[in-house]
Design an enzyme around this catalytic site. Structure first.
Site, PDB file in Angstrom:
ATOM      1  N   HIS A 202       0.835  -1.205   0.000  1.00  0.00           N
ATOM      2  CA  HIS A 202       0.000   0.000   0.000  1.00  0.00           C
ATOM      3  C   HIS A 202       0.871   1.258   0.000  1.00  0.00           C
ATOM      4  O   HIS A 202       0.572   2.232  -0.698  1.00  0.00           O
ATOM      5  CB  HIS A 202      -0.872   0.066   1.262  1.00  0.00           C
ATOM      6  CG  HIS A 202      -1.863  -1.045   1.405  1.00  0.00           C
ATOM      7  ND1 HIS A 202      -1.774  -1.991   2.395  1.00  0.00           N
ATOM      8  CD2 HIS A 202      -2.983  -1.335   0.686  1.00  0.00           C
ATOM      9  CE1 HIS A 202      -2.805  -2.823   2.292  1.00  0.00           C
ATOM     10  NE2 HIS A 202      -3.540  -2.458   1.269  1.00  0.00           N
TER      11      HIS A 202
ATOM     12  N   GLN B 296     -18.017  -6.806  -0.970  1.00  0.00           N
ATOM     13  CA  GLN B 296     -17.112  -7.613  -1.783  1.00  0.00           C
ATOM     14  C   GLN B 296     -16.733  -8.926  -1.091  1.00  0.00           C
ATOM     15  O   GLN B 296     -15.903  -9.680  -1.597  1.00  0.00           O
ATOM     16  CB  GLN B 296     -15.885  -6.818  -2.228  1.00  0.00           C
ATOM     17  CG  GLN B 296     -14.885  -6.470  -1.140  1.00  0.00           C
ATOM     18  CD  GLN B 296     -13.784  -5.551  -1.666  1.00  0.00           C
ATOM     19  OE1 GLN B 296     -14.011  -4.372  -1.919  1.00  0.00           O
ATOM     20  NE2 GLN B 296     -12.577  -6.086  -1.847  1.00  0.00           N
TER      21      GLN B 296
HETATM   22  O1  PAF Z   1      -7.796  -3.939  -3.160  1.00  0.00           O
HETATM   23  C1  PAF Z   1      -8.485  -3.567  -2.190  1.00  0.00           C
HETATM   24  O2  PAF Z   1      -8.000  -3.328  -1.089  1.00  0.00           O
HETATM   25  C2  PAF Z   1     -10.001  -3.426  -2.384  1.00  0.00           C
HETATM   26  O3  PAF Z   1     -10.497  -4.384  -3.254  1.00  0.00           O
HETATM   27  C3  PAF Z   1     -10.417  -2.013  -2.815  1.00  0.00           C
HETATM   28  C4  PAF Z   1      -9.868  -1.652  -4.183  1.00  0.00           C
HETATM   29  C5  PAF Z   1      -9.943  -0.985  -1.793  1.00  0.00           C
HETATM   30  C6  PAF Z   1     -11.957  -1.932  -2.894  1.00  0.00           C
HETATM   31  O4  PAF Z   1     -12.549  -2.211  -1.668  1.00  0.00           O
END
Ligand code: PAF
Length: 284
Positions: free
Chosen positions: A37, A61
């Protein structure tokens, strides 16, 4: 660094910044931030005037059987890591993103269906929906995603192109531990033995890339070679998929003819699902 919780306030802040002529680099995350990140945040800082990071564990998700409840959450560490790099951190509440009568889903057909799409029904619909919402709220000039989630990055690029979103989707290289394991928030679930075993996925993908460089063009043979590497690791309890895909359409290939292919796999180590991929684009 300023923390913003309300979508309306985030949007007004972004509009003000853009009206003043500043570009916004946006890094959407689900928190539990690691070097992967942070490489996105640094890229956003280098290429834009303002950096916005979001932290939101997006419930839609995750399927009911998945790890939404135990997904790692580390807000105070995350804020400390972002302190010197981000200008704004967007931390929406679930209720402000999804009011009780929320009824819209965004689906990017085709590229969402192969690879992880076969094993996580509804997952990419949840990702595309939240990412489009976040784009509308944050109004970024550029948005940053990691190559580790290769299928996700292809889906977001397609979403941006198909819906004429006025932003650039930037995909940054996978950041790895010294032994090759791709950094992921879910690595925190691994016990020490599983952590050692987890490198098998990277080793398998490497075995595949080596076989291609040595002339292997048959995908069945190639998947066989990659599965063999995985089978040598007893803590890999399931191989969901590991194969060669067209890097653009994500269709599984029968033979390796195209220049741009992606070797990608998903395995379960212990109870942890891990994914990884390698782009192979220099076939002679
Ligand atoms: O990759 C992630 O951490 C997630 O899929 C995202 C892009 C933040 C969407 O919730």
């Amino acid at each position: 660094m300023e923390t913003i919780r309300l979508p309306r306030v985030m949007r007004e802040t972004s509009i003000k910044e853009k009206r003043s002529g500043r570009t916004i680099g946006f890094v959407p995350t689900m928190g539990a931030l690691h070097e992967g990140h942070m490489s996105l945040v640094r890229a956003a800082k280098a290429e834009n005037d303002i950096v916005v990071a979001s932290i939101f564990v997006n419930p839609i998700q995750f399927s009911p059987r998945e790890d939404f409840d135990r997904y790692p959450r580390a807000l105070s560490d995350d804020l400390e890591k972002l302190e010197d790099l981000a200008d704004f951190v967007f931390l929406p509440e679930k209720e402000s993103m999804y009011p009780p009568d929320f009824s819209t889903r965004v689906e990017v057909v085709g590229v969402s269906e192969s690879m992880c799409g076969r094993f996580r029904p509804g997952h990419f619909q949840g990702v595309a929906t939240v990412v489009l919402k976040l784009f509308n709220i944050v109004q970024p000039s550029r948005a940053y995603f990691g190559q580790k989630d290769y299928q996700q990055s292809v889906i977001i690029k397609r979403l941006a192109r198909d819906l004429d979103l006025p932003l650039e989707v930037v995909v940054c290289p996978t950041v790895r531990e010294a032994d090759g394991l791709a950094m992921s928030s879910r690595n925190a679930y691994l016990n020490p033995e599983e952590r050692k075993a987890a490198t098998a996925l990277y080793r398998a993908l490497h075995a595949g890339a080596k076989a291609i460089k040595e002339g292997q063009r048959d995908t069945l043979q190639l998947s066989g070679a990659m599965r063999l590497t995985l089978s040598e690791e007893p803590l890999v309890s399931q191989v969901q998929y590991i194969s060669a895909y067209d890097a653009e359409t994500l269709q599984e290939l029968e033979t390796i003819e195209k220049k741009e292919i992606v070797l990608a796999g998903a395995v379960i180590v212990g109870t942890t699902r891990l994914i990884d991929n390698l782009l192979v684009n220099d076939l002679k």
